[in-house]
Scaffold this motif. Structure first.
Motif, PDB file in Angstrom:
ATOM      1  N   TYR A 105     -27.062  -2.659  11.821  1.00 38.35           N
ATOM      2  CA  TYR A 105     -26.110  -3.551  12.480  1.00 38.35           C
ATOM      3  C   TYR A 105     -24.720  -3.356  11.888  1.00 38.35           C
ATOM      4  O   TYR A 105     -24.553  -2.698  10.868  1.00 38.35           O
ATOM      5  CB  TYR A 105     -26.538  -5.020  12.367  1.00 38.35           C
ATOM      6  N   ALA A 106     -23.727  -3.902  12.545  1.00 37.70           N
ATOM      7  CA  ALA A 106     -22.356  -3.911  12.036  1.00 37.70           C
ATOM      8  C   ALA A 106     -21.979  -5.380  11.853  1.00 37.70           C
ATOM      9  O   ALA A 106     -22.017  -6.145  12.807  1.00 37.70           O
ATOM     10  CB  ALA A 106     -21.413  -3.226  13.009  1.00 37.70           C
ATOM     11  N   ASP A 107     -21.662  -5.773  10.628  1.00 39.67           N
ATOM     12  CA  ASP A 107     -21.397  -7.191  10.363  1.00 39.67           C
ATOM     13  C   ASP A 107     -19.918  -7.545  10.310  1.00 39.67           C
ATOM     14  O   ASP A 107     -19.560  -8.704  10.150  1.00 39.67           O
ATOM     15  CB  ASP A 107     -22.085  -7.646   9.084  1.00 39.67           C
ATOM     16  N   HIS A 108     -19.062  -6.535  10.435  1.00 40.78           N
ATOM     17  CA  HIS A 108     -17.626  -6.818  10.447  1.00 40.78           C
ATOM     18  C   HIS A 108     -16.908  -5.783  11.304  1.00 40.78           C
ATOM     19  O   HIS A 108     -17.480  -4.761  11.687  1.00 40.78           O
ATOM     20  CB  HIS A 108     -17.061  -6.841   9.026  1.00 40.78           C
ATOM     21  N   VAL A 109     -15.649  -6.088  11.590  1.00 42.23           N
ATOM     22  CA  VAL A 109     -14.822  -5.188  12.395  1.00 42.23           C
ATOM     23  C   VAL A 109     -13.449  -5.092  11.724  1.00 42.23           C
ATOM     24  O   VAL A 109     -12.944  -6.079  11.176  1.00 42.23           O
ATOM     25  CB  VAL A 109     -14.714  -5.688  13.860  1.00 42.23           C
ATOM     26  N   ASN A 110     -12.892  -3.888  11.715  1.00 41.84           N
ATOM     27  CA  ASN A 110     -11.554  -3.674  11.175  1.00 41.84           C
ATOM     28  C   ASN A 110     -10.548  -3.744  12.314  1.00 41.84           C
ATOM     29  O   ASN A 110     -10.718  -3.085  13.339  1.00 41.84           O
ATOM     30  CB  ASN A 110     -11.460  -2.315  10.475  1.00 41.84           C
ATOM     31  N   LEU A 111      -9.507  -4.554  12.112  1.00 40.75           N
ATOM     32  CA  LEU A 111      -8.489  -4.753  13.143  1.00 40.75           C
ATOM     33  C   LEU A 111      -7.114  -4.432  12.575  1.00 40.75           C
ATOM     34  O   LEU A 111      -6.252  -5.294  12.440  1.00 40.75           O
ATOM     35  CB  LEU A 111      -8.539  -6.196  13.666  1.00 40.75           C
ATOM     36  N   PHE A 112      -6.929  -3.180  12.220  1.00 40.18           N
ATOM     37  CA  PHE A 112      -5.662  -2.736  11.646  1.00 40.18           C
ATOM     38  C   PHE A 112      -4.682  -2.446  12.776  1.00 40.18           C
ATOM     39  O   PHE A 112      -4.887  -1.548  13.582  1.00 40.18           O
ATOM     40  CB  PHE A 112      -5.879  -1.489  10.776  1.00 40.18           C
ATOM     41  N   TRP A 113      -3.598  -3.232  12.847  1.00 46.16           N
ATOM     42  CA  TRP A 113      -2.605  -3.088  13.918  1.00 46.16           C
ATOM     43  C   TRP A 113      -1.492  -2.164  13.444  1.00 46.16           C
ATOM     44  O   TRP A 113      -0.897  -2.375  12.396  1.00 46.16           O
ATOM     45  CB  TRP A 113      -2.000  -4.452  14.244  1.00 46.16           C
ATOM     46  N   LYS A 141     -14.787 -19.849  15.493  1.00 43.47           N
ATOM     47  CA  LYS A 141     -15.853 -19.217  14.695  1.00 43.47           C
ATOM     48  C   LYS A 141     -16.443 -17.950  15.324  1.00 43.47           C
ATOM     49  O   LYS A 141     -17.599 -17.632  15.115  1.00 43.47           O
ATOM     50  CB  LYS A 141     -16.985 -20.207  14.396  1.00 43.47           C
ATOM     51  N   PHE A 142     -15.641 -17.208  16.072  1.00 44.03           N
ATOM     52  CA  PHE A 142     -16.065 -15.893  16.559  1.00 44.03           C
ATOM     53  C   PHE A 142     -15.968 -14.906  15.396  1.00 44.03           C
ATOM     54  O   PHE A 142     -16.786 -14.007  15.274  1.00 44.03           O
ATOM     55  CB  PHE A 142     -15.147 -15.414  17.686  1.00 44.03           C
ATOM     56  N   LEU A 143     -14.948 -15.095  14.567  1.00 40.08           N
ATOM     57  CA  LEU A 143     -14.671 -14.212  13.432  1.00 40.08           C
ATOM     58  C   LEU A 143     -14.370 -15.062  12.207  1.00 40.08           C
ATOM     59  O   LEU A 143     -14.011 -16.231  12.325  1.00 40.08           O
ATOM     60  CB  LEU A 143     -13.439 -13.337  13.724  1.00 40.08           C
ATOM     61  N   SER A 144     -14.489 -14.418  11.039  1.00 39.49           N
ATOM     62  CA  SER A 144     -14.103 -15.039   9.777  1.00 39.49           C
ATOM     63  C   SER A 144     -13.448 -13.956   8.928  1.00 39.49           C
ATOM     64  O   SER A 144     -13.928 -12.818   8.908  1.00 39.49           O
ATOM     65  CB  SER A 144     -15.334 -15.601   9.078  1.00 39.49           C
ATOM     66  N   PRO A 145     -12.350 -14.275   8.237  1.00 42.62           N
ATOM     67  CA  PRO A 145     -11.652 -13.230   7.480  1.00 42.62           C
ATOM     68  C   PRO A 145     -12.511 -12.648   6.360  1.00 42.62           C
ATOM     69  O   PRO A 145     -13.146 -13.368   5.612  1.00 42.62           O
ATOM     70  CB  PRO A 145     -10.438 -13.950   6.895  1.00 42.62           C
ATOM     71  N   LYS A 146     -12.510 -11.319   6.282  1.00 39.57           N
ATOM     72  CA  LYS A 146     -13.189 -10.603   5.199  1.00 39.57           C
ATOM     73  C   LYS A 146     -12.142 -10.018   4.267  1.00 39.57           C
ATOM     74  O   LYS A 146     -12.322  -9.973   3.064  1.00 39.57           O
ATOM     75  CB  LYS A 146     -14.076  -9.494   5.768  1.00 39.57           C
ATOM     76  N   GLY A 147     -11.062  -9.551   4.837  1.00 39.41           N
ATOM     77  CA  GLY A 147      -9.953  -8.970   4.099  1.00 39.41           C
ATOM     78  C   GLY A 147      -8.714  -9.041   4.984  1.00 39.41           C
ATOM     79  O   GLY A 147      -8.761  -9.620   6.074  1.00 39.41           O
ATOM     80  N   PRO A 148      -7.609  -8.429   4.551  1.00 39.96           N
ATOM     81  CA  PRO A 148      -6.371  -8.513   5.335  1.00 39.96           C
ATOM     82  C   PRO A 148      -6.504  -7.975   6.772  1.00 39.96           C
ATOM     83  O   PRO A 148      -5.891  -8.517   7.684  1.00 39.96           O
ATOM     84  CB  PRO A 148      -5.370  -7.676   4.541  1.00 39.96           C
ATOM     85  N   THR A 149      -7.306  -6.937   6.972  1.00 39.22           N
ATOM     86  CA  THR A 149      -7.464  -6.384   8.323  1.00 39.22           C
ATOM     87  C   THR A 149      -8.925  -6.297   8.747  1.00 39.22           C
ATOM     88  O   THR A 149      -9.235  -5.721   9.782  1.00 39.22           O
ATOM     89  CB  THR A 149      -6.840  -4.972   8.410  1.00 39.22           C
ATOM     90  N   ALA A 150      -9.817  -6.889   7.963  1.00 38.04           N
ATOM     91  CA  ALA A 150     -11.256  -6.857   8.269  1.00 38.04           C
ATOM     92  C   ALA A 150     -11.745  -8.278   8.513  1.00 38.04           C
ATOM     93  O   ALA A 150     -11.325  -9.215   7.830  1.00 38.04           O
ATOM     94  CB  ALA A 150     -12.040  -6.220   7.134  1.00 38.04           C
ATOM     95  N   PHE A 151     -12.654  -8.420   9.489  1.00 37.14           N
ATOM     96  CA  PHE A 151     -13.160  -9.735   9.859  1.00 37.14           C
ATOM     97  C   PHE A 151     -14.668  -9.683  10.014  1.00 37.14           C
ATOM     98  O   PHE A 151     -15.206  -8.783  10.653  1.00 37.14           O
ATOM     99  CB  PHE A 151     -12.522 -10.200  11.182  1.00 37.14           C
ATOM    100  N   TRP A 152     -15.360 -10.674   9.417  1.00 34.61           N
ATOM    101  CA  TRP A 152     -16.789 -10.837   9.631  1.00 34.61           C
ATOM    102  C   TRP A 152     -16.989 -11.239  11.083  1.00 34.61           C
ATOM    103  O   TRP A 152     -16.200 -11.994  11.630  1.00 34.61           O
ATOM    104  CB  TRP A 152     -17.366 -11.925   8.734  1.00 34.61           C
ATOM    105  N   THR A 153     -18.056 -10.764  11.673  1.00 34.80           N
ATOM    106  CA  THR A 153     -18.330 -11.095  13.065  1.00 34.80           C
ATOM    107  C   THR A 153     -19.494 -12.074  13.146  1.00 34.80           C
ATOM    108  O   THR A 153     -20.428 -12.015  12.343  1.00 34.80           O
ATOM    109  CB  THR A 153     -18.687  -9.830  13.871  1.00 34.80           C
ATOM    110  N   ASN A 154     -19.432 -12.961  14.105  1.00 37.95           N
ATOM    111  CA  ASN A 154     -20.525 -13.890  14.377  1.00 37.95           C
ATOM    112  C   ASN A 154     -21.620 -13.078  15.075  1.00 37.95           C
ATOM    113  O   ASN A 154     -21.400 -12.571  16.169  1.00 37.95           O
ATOM    114  CB  ASN A 154     -20.021 -15.025  15.274  1.00 37.95           C
ATOM    115  N   PRO A 155     -22.806 -12.923  14.464  1.00 42.95           N
ATOM    116  CA  PRO A 155     -23.842 -12.065  15.050  1.00 42.95           C
ATOM    117  C   PRO A 155     -24.359 -12.538  16.410  1.00 42.95           C
ATOM    118  O   PRO A 155     -24.938 -11.757  17.150  1.00 42.95           O
ATOM    119  CB  PRO A 155     -24.958 -12.061  14.004  1.00 42.95           C
TER     120      PRO A 155
END
Length: 195
Positions: A105-113, A141-155
């Motif tokens: 699975y993928a538990d996070h997504v990177n959103l680097f703009w 609660k679709f996402l939660s911050p993991k880092g500056p450009t990474a977000f945990w995803t709601n499974p």
């Protein structure tokens, strides 16, 4: 029974003692598969009562792009997302689909703009618009911050599966008299259990 079946009203097969529609039914239409029936698998956790539910279940096949759009629209409607948050959710879902899986699975997504969008890919909106939609997704609660450009995803809202099921339940509004009767029955039941 398919829609192409021709029914002759003069040659119907009667069933005077058994209702054949009590068993779950299924119909294939041009683009969908539809099942109907009764489900008695729902249990009211407050009372322990088994609740029967009439169910109509449609199955419709979509290609990859349509699937993401339908899923995003269904989730947006269920969570009452604004138009901007809905657009941002669809962009993030597309990015999530590109995210490599780890341990199945993928538990996070990177959103680097940068540039005009995520990882330089144009997403059809400005960075300010993207951030406005992202804020709503974080609030709901679709996402939660993991880092500056990474977000945990709601499974429950981000997955790489090939099917999704949206359930919309309609309930009759209970009158105050009916609610009082239910409350009294519950009090009586609880007093019997504690004795």
């Amino acid at each position: 029974m398919s829609l192409k079946t021709s029914i002759n009203l003069r040659k119907l097969e009667y069933s005077p003692t058994i209702n054949p529609l009590v068993e779950p039914q299924q119909v294939t239409t041009k683009r969908r598969y539809v099942r109907s029936g009764r489900s008695e698998e729902l249990i009211n956790t407050a009372t322990g009562e088994v609740v029967g539910v009439a169910a109509i279940h449609q199955i419709e096949e979509k290609d990859d792009a349509e699937f993401v759009k339908v899923f995003a629209a269904g989730a947006a409607a269920a969570y009452e997302l604004g138009k901007t948050a809905h657009r941002v959710f669809q962009v993030i879902l597309e990015e999530y689909q590109r995210t490599p899986m780890s341990k199945g699975y993928a538990d996070h997504v990177n959103l680097f703009w940068f540039g005009n969008g995520i990882e330089g890919r144009d997403v059809g909106m400005s960075e300010k618009t993207f951030q406005r939609g992202l804020k709503e997704l974080l609030e709901k609660k679709f996402l939660s911050p993991k880092g500056p450009t990474a977000f945990w995803t709601n499974p429950a809202l981000f997955f790489k599966g090939d099917r999704v099921l949206f359930i919309k339940e309609y309930r009759r509004r209970v009158t105050s008299v009916e609610q009082q009767n239910r409350d009294e029955l519950e009090k009586h039941r609880l007093s019997e259990v504690t004795q």
